[in-house]
Design a protein around this motif. Structure first.
Motif, short mmCIF file in Angstrom:
data_model
loop_
_atom_site.label_atom_id
_atom_site.label_comp_id
_atom_site.label_asym_id
_atom_site.label_seq_id
_atom_site.Cartn_x
_atom_site.Cartn_y
_atom_site.Cartn_z
N PHE A 162 0.71 -1.22 0.08
CA PHE A 162 -0.06 0.00 -0.20
C PHE A 162 1.03 1.30 0.09
CE2 PHE A 162 -2.59 -3.33 1.91
CZ PHE A 162 -3.57 -3.27 0.99
N GLY A 163 2.03 1.17 0.04
CA GLY A 163 3.00 2.19 0.13
C GLY A 163 3.61 2.65 -1.27
N ASP A 164 4.51 3.77 -1.33
CA ASP A 164 4.91 4.07 -2.52
C ASP A 164 6.00 3.00 -3.12
OD1 ASP A 164 3.59 6.16 -2.93
OD2 ASP A 164 5.21 7.77 -1.93
N TYR A 165 6.75 2.25 -2.14
CA TYR A 165 7.78 1.65 -2.77
C TYR A 165 7.45 -0.04 -2.77
CZ TYR A 165 9.66 5.77 -1.15
OH TYR A 165 9.73 7.10 -1.18
N GLY A 166 6.31 -0.32 -2.38
CA GLY A 166 5.92 -1.88 -2.56
C GLY A 166 5.05 -2.14 -3.24
N ASN A 167 4.25 -0.84 -3.99
CA ASN A 167 2.89 -1.04 -4.65
C ASN A 167 3.36 -1.23 -6.04
OD1 ASN A 167 1.19 -0.01 -6.65
ND2 ASN A 167 0.01 0.87 -4.62
N LEU A 168 2.78 -2.41 -6.75
CA LEU A 168 2.97 -2.77 -8.08
C LEU A 168 2.71 -1.84 -9.16
CD1 LEU A 168 1.11 -6.28 -7.87
CD2 LEU A 168 3.49 -5.79 -8.09
#
Length: 140
Positions: free
Chosen positions: A52-58
């Motif tokens: 749900f964050g900027d760095y883990g979002n697909l």
């Protein structure tokens, strides 16, 4: 050794090795684009494991999991998943110590030898399909 036993062993190894070091990714040609935290909790807003964050979002342009983005495409010169990347992400700790580059490129000097980096490179396609599940396998 079964896959479950291997993941249990790797999880313990990674947990112990990186418990005190927070590792971060920086990308771009000057490694000035923050790409998230490698070993932060899945609920951390900066974590590559937080979907749900900027760095883990697909779908995020700053995510190494975005297969269509500069930092996640298998064709981008900035992506760890490109076998020809010239500028893959750098791994650094909170004090700025360099731990090599996260990359599949076998010709890139200073490729990271960290166990976590090797696991990410080996299983990145599978990890993308179940990011939080892989976080659990590796860190819990």
């Amino acid at each position: 050794m079964t896959t479950t036993k291997i993941f249990t062993f790797l999880s313990l190894l990674i947990c112990c090795l990186f418990q005190t070091q927070t590792l971060h990714l920086y990308g771009g040609s000057n490694q000035d684009q923050y790409l998230g935290c490698l070993n932060c909790d899945t609920f951390d807003k900066d974590s590559i494991w937080n979907s749900f964050g900027d760095y883990g979002n697909l779908l995020s342009s700053k995510s190494i999991w975005n297969g269509y983005g500069n930092y996640g495409s298998s064709y981008s010169t900035y992506s760890p998943w490109s076998s020809y990347a010239s500028y893959p992400p750098a791994i650094v700790d909170q004090d700025g110590n360099f731990f090599g580059y996260l990359t599949l490129n076998p010709y890139k000097s200073e490729r990271s030898e960290l166990e976590l980096a090797q696991i990410l490179c080996k299983y990145h396609d599978t990890i993308k399909k179940d990011i939080s599940g892989w976080y659990d396998k590796l860190f819990r």
